[in-house]
Design an enzyme around this catalytic site. Structure first.
Site, PDB file in Angstrom:
ATOM      1  N   ARG A   1      -9.798   7.304  14.837  1.00 37.87           N
ATOM      2  CA  ARG A   1      -9.030   8.030  13.824  1.00 37.87           C
ATOM      3  C   ARG A   1      -9.833   9.178  13.231  1.00 37.87           C
ATOM      4  O   ARG A   1     -10.969   9.005  12.821  1.00 37.87           O
ATOM      5  CB  ARG A   1      -8.599   7.079  12.703  1.00 37.87           C
ATOM      6  CG  ARG A   1      -7.879   7.795  11.560  1.00 37.87           C
ATOM      7  CD  ARG A   1      -7.361   6.809  10.531  1.00 37.87           C
ATOM      8  NE  ARG A   1      -8.415   6.152   9.793  1.00 37.87           N
ATOM      9  CZ  ARG A   1      -9.024   6.647   8.719  1.00 37.87           C
ATOM     10  NH1 ARG A   1      -8.722   7.857   8.287  1.00 37.87           N
ATOM     11  NH2 ARG A   1      -9.954   5.957   8.096  1.00 37.87           N
TER      12      ARG A   1
ATOM     13  N   ARG B   1     -16.509  10.056  13.201  1.00 39.99           N
ATOM     14  CA  ARG B   1     -17.075   8.806  12.700  1.00 39.99           C
ATOM     15  C   ARG B   1     -17.689   7.930  13.781  1.00 39.99           C
ATOM     16  O   ARG B   1     -18.715   7.282  13.553  1.00 39.99           O
ATOM     17  CB  ARG B   1     -15.990   8.005  11.968  1.00 39.99           C
ATOM     18  CG  ARG B   1     -15.600   8.616  10.644  1.00 39.99           C
ATOM     19  CD  ARG B   1     -14.474   7.847  10.003  1.00 39.99           C
ATOM     20  NE  ARG B   1     -14.150   8.419   8.701  1.00 39.99           N
ATOM     21  CZ  ARG B   1     -13.136   8.028   7.953  1.00 39.99           C
ATOM     22  NH1 ARG B   1     -12.339   7.071   8.385  1.00 39.99           N
ATOM     23  NH2 ARG B   1     -12.902   8.593   6.784  1.00 39.99           N
TER      24      ARG B   1
ATOM     25  N   GLY C   1       0.829  -1.202   0.000  1.00 43.76           N
ATOM     26  CA  GLY C   1       0.000   0.000   0.000  1.00 43.76           C
ATOM     27  C   GLY C   1       0.864   1.252   0.000  1.00 43.76           C
ATOM     28  O   GLY C   1       2.067   1.217  -0.278  1.00 43.76           O
TER      29      GLY C   1
ATOM     30  N   GLU D   1     -14.089  17.215   6.043  1.00 40.44           N
ATOM     31  CA  GLU D   1     -14.709  15.965   6.453  1.00 40.44           C
ATOM     32  C   GLU D   1     -15.063  16.020   7.933  1.00 40.44           C
ATOM     33  O   GLU D   1     -14.663  16.952   8.648  1.00 40.44           O
ATOM     34  CB  GLU D   1     -13.767  14.780   6.163  1.00 40.44           C
ATOM     35  CG  GLU D   1     -13.516  14.594   4.673  1.00 40.44           C
ATOM     36  CD  GLU D   1     -12.600  13.427   4.355  1.00 40.44           C
ATOM     37  OE1 GLU D   1     -12.622  12.978   3.203  1.00 40.44           O
ATOM     38  OE2 GLU D   1     -11.860  12.969   5.257  1.00 40.44           O
TER      39      GLU D   1
ATOM     40  N   GLU E   1      -1.474   1.189   8.849  1.00 43.35           N
ATOM     41  CA  GLU E   1      -2.606   0.742   9.655  1.00 43.35           C
ATOM     42  C   GLU E   1      -2.265  -0.414  10.587  1.00 43.35           C
ATOM     43  O   GLU E   1      -2.969  -0.642  11.570  1.00 43.35           O
ATOM     44  CB  GLU E   1      -3.762   0.345   8.735  1.00 43.35           C
ATOM     45  CG  GLU E   1      -5.079   0.150   9.457  1.00 43.35           C
ATOM     46  CD  GLU E   1      -6.235  -0.157   8.528  1.00 43.35           C
ATOM     47  OE1 GLU E   1      -7.317  -0.529   9.034  1.00 43.35           O
ATOM     48  OE2 GLU E   1      -6.083  -0.028   7.293  1.00 43.35           O
TER      49      GLU E   1
ATOM     50  N   GLY F   1     -11.647   9.723   0.169  1.00 39.60           N
ATOM     51  CA  GLY F   1     -11.708  11.123   0.584  1.00 39.60           C
ATOM     52  C   GLY F   1     -10.481  11.946   0.294  1.00 39.60           C
ATOM     53  O   GLY F   1     -10.540  12.935  -0.423  1.00 39.60           O
ATOM     54  N   GLY F   2      -9.313  11.565   0.826  1.00 43.04           N
ATOM     55  CA  GLY F   2      -8.120  12.349   0.584  1.00 43.04           C
ATOM     56  C   GLY F   2      -7.132  12.253   1.719  1.00 43.04           C
ATOM     57  O   GLY F   2      -7.124  11.283   2.486  1.00 43.04           O
TER      58      GLY F   2
ATOM     59  N   TRP G   1      -8.185   1.960  -2.160  1.00 40.79           N
ATOM     60  CA  TRP G   1      -9.635   2.112  -1.992  1.00 40.79           C
ATOM     61  C   TRP G   1     -10.007   3.424  -1.324  1.00 40.79           C
ATOM     62  O   TRP G   1     -11.185   3.776  -1.269  1.00 40.79           O
ATOM     63  CB  TRP G   1     -10.167   0.951  -1.156  1.00 40.79           C
ATOM     64  CG  TRP G   1     -10.165  -0.373  -1.863  1.00 40.79           C
ATOM     65  CD1 TRP G   1      -9.271  -0.813  -2.794  1.00 40.79           C
ATOM     66  CD2 TRP G   1     -11.091  -1.454  -1.672  1.00 40.79           C
ATOM     67  NE1 TRP G   1      -9.578  -2.089  -3.200  1.00 40.79           N
ATOM     68  CE2 TRP G   1     -10.688  -2.503  -2.521  1.00 40.79           C
ATOM     69  CE3 TRP G   1     -12.195  -1.630  -0.854  1.00 40.79           C
ATOM     70  CZ2 TRP G   1     -11.364  -3.710  -2.591  1.00 40.79           C
ATOM     71  CZ3 TRP G   1     -12.875  -2.840  -0.913  1.00 40.79           C
ATOM     72  CH2 TRP G   1     -12.471  -3.863  -1.774  1.00 40.79           C
TER      73      TRP G   1
END
Length: 531
Positions: free
Chosen positions: A380, A284, A14, A116, A369, A48-49, A45
């Site tokens: 997060r 979130r 990644g 966000e 991660e 958002g950014g 995947w």
């Protein structure tokens, strides 16, 4: 059994792994081990950014404050300050590499910055709504072309090789055993430095936004090699995963709410203002719990995310990927709300590292991660994950380059002399399904001690079955992943049982209050158990 020698072995392809490989490749011979192809990862995947302090009206202090607020105060001050202070530098490195972030010449930065949930400023630099794919494609091309980087596609790491296993008490990690998935052949990778960049563990749950490769491999391998892990109870559930029988793991970006998307019940009524004054822009964990509450209270299969009040051209330019995927499924987001449900999204805990990615095992580093750096705390903040990958890759590269390449030691080949081919592969698939289902039912968004103890009991039974299977049969990709998943599930449950409060992503009905002093949950292995 083949032995291949490199200066640095990176497990995972990644953003964390690739950015590190590119930083090292001018000075070291690097190998990247990836379970599928070079471009397959959770990073690709990401929609958002990347959060960064780029706008003159923004500040490091504001970004740090937002990160602490989202993380329920459990964040490490040093790690958070380190990442945010280096955020501009990280973005500039990606821009220099050619990442095509969305431009906006009318802004002071020259780039479009979105907002966000949990952020007090517009600070998310992005490439439309497919930032991860754009970054991954840019770096993958450069990694594949670099003469000092070898890529082993369709290879999965089995276990690390600690020096203590060979009686080399003065040497730490010496490399890893990896399985060539197609040829069913185990290789020994010898390396002066080994880096775990394996991503998270979302596949421990039935419903997840993660790719199938997110099976907690690095966390499990590090634990078996004697490394501490921390804060594994904090599994982030993304509030808005597309709810449709044909939409496996499709995330609806946080930026949809950041640009004005509203969460509604089937009646069209909004509900977020009743749960938090920030409504749809709450962090979130709050939004996911609110959706979970409304669904259970009203017996709903999903709720709806509505951005149809925005002009169609705006949606086409800002969310082309989401618009196209929804259209394939018969949902016109310019006119209809999007059916959504929460799904396991991000592993906030992981392998304990310092600010240069060092683990408890000398010569072993971890990034992304798979780690617990202290940045994310109990939850997060949106778009801090890709930022962490780039910032820490620079620190790890500096640490590795500061050390001499150690002379290679003779390593034992993988021993298959006492195993046979599996006679009942169905056992693996059944155990996989059982594990993911009870983890969703008992260790989800809202937890109780009774549910956690039920999960722990089943994990212990599964562990015995899997260990017996592993000891008697040749390793396969599915067996390796299942073994890592059940180890990771055990770490999640053990951590959750230790936390006697509700904080961030861990909400317990038995302990609904939050303690005044935030404490990390740190698990220490009793003994080294890597094969």
């Amino acid at each position: 059994m083949s032995v291949e020698t490199f200066d640095v072995a990176i497990i995972g392809s990644g953003l964390a792994g690739q950015s590190l490989a590119l930083r090292l490749a001018e000075h070291r011979r690097v190998v990247i081990v990836t379970k599928r192809t070079l471009s397959d990862s959770a990073s690709a995947w990401a929609q958002g950014g990347i959060a960064a302090v780029l706008d003159p009206a923004d500040s490091v202090e504001s970004h740090v404050s937002d990160t602490f607020d989202a993380g329920a105060g459990l964040n490490s001050r040093a790690a958070t300050q380190h990442v945010v202070e280096n955020s501009r530098r990280a973005i500039e490195w990606l821009i220099d590499r050619g990442v095509p972030f969305t431009r906006d010449e009318d802004t002071p930065t020259g780039y479009h910055l979105t907002r966000e949930g949990g952020h007090s400023h517009r600070r998310i630099i992005h490439a439309a709504d497919a930032t991860g794919a754009a970054v991954q494609a840019t770096l993958s091309h450069q990694v594949a072309a670099h003469p000092n980087i070898t890529v082993l596609e369709r290879h999965i790491a089995i276990d690390l090789i600690p020096g203590s296993k060979l009686g080399q008490t003065d040497r730490g990690c010496l490399g890893a055993y990896v399985l060539d998935i197609d040829n069913e052949h185990v290789k020994t990778l010898r390396a002066s430095a080994t880096v775990l960049a394996t991503g998270g563990a979302g596949k421990v749950y039935v419903y997840t936004t993660n790719p199938d490769t997110a099976t907690g491999d690095g966390i499990a391998m590090a634990w078996r090699a004697g490394c501490r892990v921390a804060n594994m109870e904090f599994i982030q559930f993304h509030p808005t995963c597309l709810y449709h029988p044909q939409a496996k793991s499709f995330l609806v970006s946080e930026a949809v709410r950041g640009e004005g998307g509203l969460l509604r019940l089937p009646s069209g009524e909004r509900f977020m203002p009743e749960h938090d004054p920030r409504a749809e822009l709450a962090p979130r964990d709050i939004v996911a719990r609110a959706i979970d509450f409304e669904m259970k209270k009203r017996g709903l299969d999903c709720v709806f995310l509505d951005i149809s009040h925005k002009p169609a051209e705006f949606l086409k330019s800002h969310f082309p990927t989401i618009l196209a995927r929804c259209q394939e499924l018969g949902i016109d987001i310019t006119r209809q709300p999007i059916p959504v449900v929460p799904a396991a999204h991000y592993t906030c805990g992981g392998i304990v590292t310092d600010l240069q990615g060092r683990t408890d095992l000398p010569g072993l580093y971890a990034v992304g991660e798979a780690t617990c750096t202290g940045l994310h705390g109990a939850n997060r903040l949106a778009s801090n994950s890709l930022l962490e990958c780039v910032v820490f890759s620079e620190g790890i590269a500096d640490a590795i380059l500061a050390q001499p390449v150690l002379p290679p030691l003779p390593l034992p080949p993988w021993d298959e002399s006492r195993v046979t081919d599996a006679d009942e592969e169905i056992v693996i698939s059944h155990n996989w399904e059982e594990l993911r289902r009870f983890m969703w039912d008992y260790v989800g968004i809202v937890r109780t001690n009774k549910r956690l103890l039920r999960a722990q009991h089943r994990i212990r039974l599964l562990t015995r079955e899997i260990d017996e299977f592993y000891a008697n049969f040749r390793v396969t990709n599915d067996l390796i992943e299942l073994r890592n998943l059940v180890t990771t599930a055990d770490l999640i449950v053990r951590s959750a049982l230790r936390r006697k409060e509700s904080r961030g992503l861990h909400f317990s009905r038995d302990y609904p209050g939050t303690q005044s002093r935030p404490r990390d949950t740190v698990l220490r292995p009793r003994k080294t158990s890597a094969k």
